[in-house]
Design a protein around this motif. Sequence first.
Motif, mmCIF file in Angstrom:
data_model
loop_
_atom_site.group_PDB
_atom_site.id
_atom_site.type_symbol
_atom_site.label_atom_id
_atom_site.label_comp_id
_atom_site.label_asym_id
_atom_site.label_seq_id
_atom_site.Cartn_x
_atom_site.Cartn_y
_atom_site.Cartn_z
ATOM 1 N N HIS A 1 0.845 -1.195 0.000
ATOM 2 C CA HIS A 1 0.000 0.000 0.000
ATOM 3 C C HIS A 1 0.880 1.245 0.000
ATOM 4 O O HIS A 1 1.797 1.346 0.816
ATOM 5 C CB HIS A 1 -0.872 0.055 1.257
ATOM 6 C CG HIS A 1 -1.677 -1.187 1.467
ATOM 7 N ND1 HIS A 1 -2.737 -1.526 0.664
ATOM 8 C CD2 HIS A 1 -1.570 -2.170 2.382
ATOM 9 C CE1 HIS A 1 -3.257 -2.670 1.073
ATOM 10 N NE2 HIS A 1 -2.563 -3.089 2.115
ATOM 11 N N ASP A 2 0.587 2.175 -0.883
ATOM 12 C CA ASP A 2 1.286 3.453 -0.860
ATOM 13 C C ASP A 2 0.422 4.457 -0.103
ATOM 14 O O ASP A 2 -0.731 4.694 -0.474
ATOM 15 C CB ASP A 2 1.546 3.953 -2.287
ATOM 16 C CG ASP A 2 2.629 3.128 -2.988
ATOM 17 O OD1 ASP A 2 3.252 2.281 -2.315
ATOM 18 O OD2 ASP A 2 2.837 3.343 -4.192
ATOM 19 N N VAL A 3 0.989 5.015 0.971
ATOM 20 C CA VAL A 3 0.233 5.960 1.814
ATOM 21 C C VAL A 3 0.447 7.362 1.231
ATOM 22 O O VAL A 3 1.334 8.093 1.641
ATOM 23 C CB VAL A 3 0.684 5.849 3.290
ATOM 24 C CG1 VAL A 3 -0.095 6.819 4.173
ATOM 25 C CG2 VAL A 3 0.506 4.419 3.788
ATOM 26 N N ASP A 4 -0.351 7.700 0.225
ATOM 27 C CA ASP A 4 -0.167 8.975 -0.477
ATOM 28 C C ASP A 4 -0.936 10.119 0.165
ATOM 29 O O ASP A 4 -0.552 11.283 0.030
ATOM 30 C CB ASP A 4 -0.634 8.844 -1.938
ATOM 31 C CG ASP A 4 0.363 8.067 -2.788
ATOM 32 O OD1 ASP A 4 1.443 7.718 -2.271
ATOM 33 O OD2 ASP A 4 0.063 7.819 -3.965
ATOM 34 N N PHE A 5 -2.038 9.786 0.840
ATOM 35 C CA PHE A 5 -2.911 10.855 1.344
ATOM 36 C C PHE A 5 -3.019 10.909 2.861
ATOM 37 O O PHE A 5 -2.941 11.976 3.447
ATOM 38 C CB PHE A 5 -4.321 10.704 0.759
ATOM 39 C CG PHE A 5 -4.401 10.975 -0.708
ATOM 40 C CD1 PHE A 5 -4.605 12.263 -1.164
ATOM 41 C CD2 PHE A 5 -4.253 9.956 -1.627
ATOM 42 C CE1 PHE A 5 -4.680 12.532 -2.525
ATOM 43 C CE2 PHE A 5 -4.327 10.214 -2.994
ATOM 44 C CZ PHE A 5 -4.536 11.502 -3.438
ATOM 45 N N LEU B 1 9.673 2.725 3.101
ATOM 46 C CA LEU B 1 9.798 4.149 2.743
ATOM 47 C C LEU B 1 9.244 4.365 1.331
ATOM 48 O O LEU B 1 9.648 3.684 0.383
ATOM 49 C CB LEU B 1 11.273 4.570 2.776
ATOM 50 C CG LEU B 1 11.528 5.998 2.285
ATOM 51 C CD1 LEU B 1 11.100 7.019 3.346
ATOM 52 C CD2 LEU B 1 12.993 6.217 1.923
ATOM 53 N N HIS B 2 8.339 5.327 1.220
ATOM 54 C CA HIS B 2 7.807 5.729 -0.086
ATOM 55 C C HIS B 2 8.597 6.971 -0.479
ATOM 56 O O HIS B 2 8.452 8.010 0.140
ATOM 57 C CB HIS B 2 6.312 6.044 0.103
ATOM 58 C CG HIS B 2 5.530 6.044 -1.164
ATOM 59 N ND1 HIS B 2 5.817 5.218 -2.227
ATOM 60 C CD2 HIS B 2 4.432 6.770 -1.545
ATOM 61 C CE1 HIS B 2 4.940 5.440 -3.197
ATOM 62 N NE2 HIS B 2 4.100 6.370 -2.819
ATOM 63 N N TYR B 3 9.489 6.846 -1.439
ATOM 64 C CA TYR B 3 10.377 7.977 -1.735
ATOM 65 C C TYR B 3 9.901 8.745 -2.962
ATOM 66 O O TYR B 3 9.338 8.182 -3.885
ATOM 67 C CB TYR B 3 11.828 7.502 -1.903
ATOM 68 C CG TYR B 3 12.056 6.492 -3.013
ATOM 69 C CD1 TYR B 3 12.021 5.128 -2.757
ATOM 70 C CD2 TYR B 3 12.313 6.909 -4.324
ATOM 71 C CE1 TYR B 3 12.239 4.205 -3.773
ATOM 72 C CE2 TYR B 3 12.532 5.990 -5.340
ATOM 73 C CZ TYR B 3 12.486 4.641 -5.055
ATOM 74 O OH TYR B 3 12.685 3.736 -6.062
ATOM 75 N N PRO C 1 8.833 3.843 -5.029
ATOM 76 C CA PRO C 1 8.817 5.229 -5.516
ATOM 77 C C PRO C 1 7.402 5.802 -5.620
ATOM 78 O O PRO C 1 6.452 5.081 -5.917
ATOM 79 C CB PRO C 1 9.433 5.095 -6.909
ATOM 80 C CG PRO C 1 9.075 3.710 -7.348
ATOM 81 C CD PRO C 1 8.968 2.858 -6.115
ATOM 82 N N HIS C 2 7.304 7.103 -5.376
ATOM 83 C CA HIS C 2 6.037 7.834 -5.471
ATOM 84 C C HIS C 2 6.007 8.550 -6.822
ATOM 85 O O HIS C 2 7.031 9.093 -7.245
ATOM 86 C CB HIS C 2 5.979 8.842 -4.318
ATOM 87 C CG HIS C 2 4.798 9.760 -4.340
ATOM 88 N ND1 HIS C 2 3.508 9.312 -4.263
ATOM 89 C CD2 HIS C 2 4.727 11.118 -4.419
ATOM 90 C CE1 HIS C 2 2.685 10.350 -4.286
ATOM 91 N NE2 HIS C 2 3.394 11.458 -4.393
ATOM 92 N N ASN C 3 4.839 8.560 -7.462
ATOM 93 C CA ASN C 3 4.676 9.268 -8.748
ATOM 94 C C ASN C 3 5.799 8.994 -9.741
ATOM 95 O O ASN C 3 6.415 9.936 -10.260
ATOM 96 C CB ASN C 3 4.614 10.793 -8.500
ATOM 97 C CG ASN C 3 3.250 11.213 -7.989
ATOM 98 O OD1 ASN C 3 2.298 10.438 -8.040
ATOM 99 N ND2 ASN C 3 3.160 12.438 -7.497
ATOM 100 N N VAL C 4 6.051 7.730 -10.007
ATOM 101 C CA VAL C 4 7.159 7.356 -10.907
ATOM 102 C C VAL C 4 7.048 8.027 -12.266
ATOM 103 O O VAL C 4 8.062 8.391 -12.864
ATOM 104 C CB VAL C 4 7.209 5.827 -11.178
ATOM 105 C CG1 VAL C 4 8.602 5.301 -11.033
ATOM 106 C CG2 VAL C 4 6.220 5.074 -10.325
HETATM 107 ZN ZN LIG Z 1 2.706 7.349 -3.997
#
Ligand SMILES: [Zn+2]
Length: 245
Positions: A45-49, A102-104, A139-142
């Motif tokens: 899961h990517d915790v974006d928000f 880590l979501h970088y 990675p975030h927003n690749v």
């Molecule tokens: Zn993300």
Amino acid sequence: MHFNCNFSLEHYFDVLDYAKKSYKIGIIKDFYKLQKNNRFIILRHDVDFSIDISLELAKLEMEHGISSTYFILLQSQYYNALSDLNIEKIKQFLKFGHEIGLHYDLSPTKSDEQALDMVIKESELLENLINSKICSISPHNVSLTSKKIIYDHLNFIDATDPKILNSVKYVSDSVQNWRSGCMCNHIDNESKLIILTHPIWWMKSPNSREKILSNFEINQMETIRTLVNETKQIHQSYFEKLKNE
Ligand SMILES: [Zn+2]
Ligand SMILES: [Zn+2]
């Protein structure tokens, strides 16, 4: 097995409860160990928000006997992962039996070397704050950056390393849109799966992307209002104290 697909938590857990009967479900850190199973699913899961929304999902997953990896951003525009309150919440994911990664976000970096340096520094900071080793990164927003992590130099497992992605079926609910069909379509058809979901899209009653984001906006505004009111109170007591001196 036939499912009615939507972005409800009911569908989410119907699928996973069904899948866990014949698949080993695990975390990214255990990728190479999981390879020994004929069938496995890695849940990521990517915790974006929102840490809060993600933590609610984390609790439900624990209740269903499922472990997954939650990737936390240190550069989120929506939450401060370094606040005392959020550090305690991030530790709670671990207590629920999940992995924290880590979501970088490479968009502020200027070279591949700088990108690597940033990932190492951020993971050290996160692991010191939560007292737990960071083994996995994502990675975030690749699609928004051309910078890359040089995977071979890493002591981490990157969830998007081609070595991993080329050996599994990878499905993602990015932008609340399953590009290759809902995750349930792949259960029983693929033996090795990585499923990426973003907790914000999954609600008790399914909702559209627009509606979810406007509710999120309202909640964020409420939070700011509460904080501003607290600050006003502090200012008021400060001036009252000055007056009485
Ligand atoms: Zn993300
Ligand atoms: Zn489905």
